[in-house]
Motif scaffolding. Structure first.
Motif, PDB file in Angstrom:
ATOM      1  N   ARG A   1       0.806  -1.220   0.000  1.00 13.65           N
ATOM      2  CA  ARG A   1       0.000   0.000   0.000  1.00 13.65           C
ATOM      3  C   ARG A   1       0.843   1.276   0.000  1.00 13.65           C
ATOM      4  N   ALA A   2       2.082   1.179   0.422  1.00 14.42           N
ATOM      5  CA  ALA A   2       2.938   2.362   0.509  1.00 14.42           C
ATOM      6  C   ALA A   2       3.065   3.125  -0.811  1.00 14.42           C
ATOM      7  N   PRO A   3       3.174   2.454  -1.976  1.00 11.40           N
ATOM      8  CA  PRO A   3       3.320   3.206  -3.236  1.00 11.40           C
ATOM      9  C   PRO A   3       2.117   4.071  -3.575  1.00 11.40           C
ATOM     10  N   TRP A   4       0.976   3.853  -2.910  1.00 15.70           N
ATOM     11  CA  TRP A   4      -0.248   4.577  -3.257  1.00 15.70           C
ATOM     12  C   TRP A   4      -0.649   5.595  -2.199  1.00 15.70           C
TER      13      TRP A   4
ATOM     14  N   PRO B   1       1.123  20.648 -11.843  1.00 15.38           N
ATOM     15  CA  PRO B   1       1.898  20.050 -10.746  1.00 15.38           C
ATOM     16  C   PRO B   1       3.394  20.287 -10.913  1.00 15.38           C
ATOM     17  N   SER B   2       4.082  20.389  -9.785  1.00 11.68           N
ATOM     18  CA  SER B   2       5.531  20.575  -9.791  1.00 11.68           C
ATOM     19  C   SER B   2       6.257  19.265 -10.074  1.00 11.68           C
ATOM     20  N   GLY B   3       5.652  18.153  -9.660  1.00 11.18           N
ATOM     21  CA  GLY B   3       6.276  16.852  -9.846  1.00 11.18           C
ATOM     22  C   GLY B   3       5.532  15.993 -10.851  1.00 11.18           C
ATOM     23  N   ARG B   4       5.930  14.755 -10.924  1.00 12.85           N
ATOM     24  CA  ARG B   4       5.339  13.805 -11.856  1.00 12.85           C
ATOM     25  C   ARG B   4       3.973  13.342 -11.355  1.00 12.85           C
ATOM     26  N   VAL B   5       3.057  13.114 -12.305  1.00 11.63           N
ATOM     27  CA  VAL B   5       1.739  12.573 -11.990  1.00 11.63           C
ATOM     28  C   VAL B   5       1.470  11.401 -12.925  1.00 11.63           C
ATOM     29  N   ASP B   6       1.205  10.241 -12.374  1.00 11.65           N
ATOM     30  CA  ASP B   6       0.852   9.057 -13.157  1.00 11.65           C
ATOM     31  C   ASP B   6      -0.642   8.798 -13.016  1.00 11.65           C
ATOM     32  N   MET B   7      -1.300   8.399 -14.101  1.00 11.26           N
ATOM     33  CA  MET B   7      -2.741   8.163 -14.073  1.00 11.26           C
ATOM     34  C   MET B   7      -3.054   6.744 -14.540  1.00 11.26           C
ATOM     35  N   VAL B   8      -4.008   6.116 -13.852  1.00  9.48           N
ATOM     36  CA  VAL B   8      -4.446   4.760 -14.176  1.00  9.48           C
ATOM     37  C   VAL B   8      -5.959   4.761 -14.346  1.00  9.48           C
TER      38      VAL B   8
ATOM     39  N   LEU C   1      -7.250   6.797 -11.195  1.00 10.08           N
ATOM     40  CA  LEU C   1      -6.338   6.950 -10.070  1.00 10.08           C
ATOM     41  C   LEU C   1      -5.179   7.835 -10.503  1.00 10.08           C
ATOM     42  N   LEU C   2      -4.877   8.844  -9.700  1.00  7.26           N
ATOM     43  CA  LEU C   2      -3.753   9.736  -9.959  1.00  7.26           C
ATOM     44  C   LEU C   2      -2.743   9.595  -8.827  1.00  7.26           C
ATOM     45  N   ARG C   3      -1.504   9.249  -9.195  1.00  5.58           N
ATOM     46  CA  ARG C   3      -0.450   9.118  -8.184  1.00  5.58           C
ATOM     47  C   ARG C   3       0.548  10.259  -8.351  1.00  5.58           C
ATOM     48  N   PHE C   4       0.753  11.017  -7.268  1.00  8.57           N
ATOM     49  CA  PHE C   4       1.615  12.188  -7.290  1.00  8.57           C
ATOM     50  C   PHE C   4       2.980  11.844  -6.697  1.00  8.57           C
ATOM     51  N   SER C   5       4.012  12.415  -7.276  1.00  4.86           N
ATOM     52  CA  SER C   5       5.354  12.207  -6.721  1.00  4.86           C
ATOM     53  C   SER C   5       5.647  13.190  -5.590  1.00  4.86           C
ATOM     54  N   ILE C   6       4.904  14.311  -5.552  1.00  2.00           N
ATOM     55  CA  ILE C   6       5.120  15.342  -4.535  1.00  2.00           C
ATOM     56  C   ILE C   6       3.833  15.526  -3.730  1.00  2.00           C
ATOM     57  N   LEU C   7       3.935  15.419  -2.420  1.00  2.00           N
ATOM     58  CA  LEU C   7       2.762  15.514  -1.552  1.00  2.00           C
ATOM     59  C   LEU C   7       2.070  16.863  -1.681  1.00  2.00           C
ATOM     60  N   GLU C   8       2.839  17.941  -1.864  1.00  2.00           N
ATOM     61  CA  GLU C   8       2.245  19.275  -1.959  1.00  2.00           C
ATOM     62  C   GLU C   8       1.302  19.389  -3.159  1.00  2.00           C
ATOM     63  N   ASP C   9       1.605  18.693  -4.248  1.00  2.00           N
ATOM     64  CA  ASP C   9       0.716  18.707  -5.415  1.00  2.00           C
ATOM     65  C   ASP C   9      -0.623  18.055  -5.078  1.00  2.00           C
TER      66      ASP C   9
END
Length: 205
Positions: free
Chosen positions: A32-35, A63-70, A78-86
């Protein structure tokens, strides 16, 4: 989710013909950590293509960082952000719309199944126009937000402009319940203005 992740055992009645494995606390935390920095999003009233939606997200949020979408199916993404602030910016600066269609946004949750998911809440901004000056207190404004619903953020604007003073509260509302239109603060009756929810039906979503 927190209680589930703390458990080392999973108890379940297994019918004949079914196999089962148990997940340890460590295994759950590992998978679960990666999500942890992911959101689940659904656009109401419109089926939107993957590429169009992804480009819209990048344009809206920058966004300042990378965003992956599934694509999860059933119009959930599902959108996964590399930066918490985003991620926090998306949660706190809504509500968001795609071509006038409301976007439901929630944090990723374990065991999420689109076929069984119910969308019952929305993140909106509440404006308290021309709030009496003595009520511009961060602690009191949080108390007001908690009375309305779950509060996420408080913004105070004190500029003396044509619109006058106002305070904004970012709250999570229950779409299955009617909205409060006035909040009583001591002897003061304060009207509540919801930004963007005129485009959303709270009877059917």
């Amino acid at each position: 989710m927190e209680a589930d992740s703390e458990s080392n055992e999973e108890v379940e009645d297994i019918r004949e013909g079914f196999a089962s494995i148990s997940l340890s606390k460590e295994t759950k935390q590992h998978i679960r950590a990666p999500w942890a920095k992911a959101l689940i999003i659904k656009v109401f009233g419109k089926t939107v293509g993957y590429n169009y939606l992804y480009s819209k997200f990048l344009g809206l949020w920058k966004p300042s960082g990378r965003v992956d979408m599934v694509d999860l199916g059933r119009d959930f993404f599902l959108l996964r952000f590399s930066i918490l602030e985003d991620l926090e910016m998306v949660l706190k600066k809504g509500p968001w719309f795609i071509r006038e269609h409301f976007m439901s946004i929630r944090r990723w949750e374990a065991n999420f199944k689109p076929s069984e998911a119910l969308v019952s809440s929305a993140i909106v901004w509440v404006r308290l126009n021309k709030l009496p000056i003595e009520y511009y207190d961060a602690t009191l404004l949080r108390q007001i937000g908690q009375v309305l619903r779950k509060i996420l953020r408080v913004d105070m604007h004190m500029a003396m402009e044509a619109k006058g003073r106002y305070a904004c509260l970012c709250i999570q509302v229950d779409m299955s319940r009617p909205l409060s239109t006035i909040v009583r603060i001591g002897q003061c009756s304060q009207p509540i203005v919801y930004e963007g929810v005129n485009k959303l039906c709270f009877s059917c979503g």
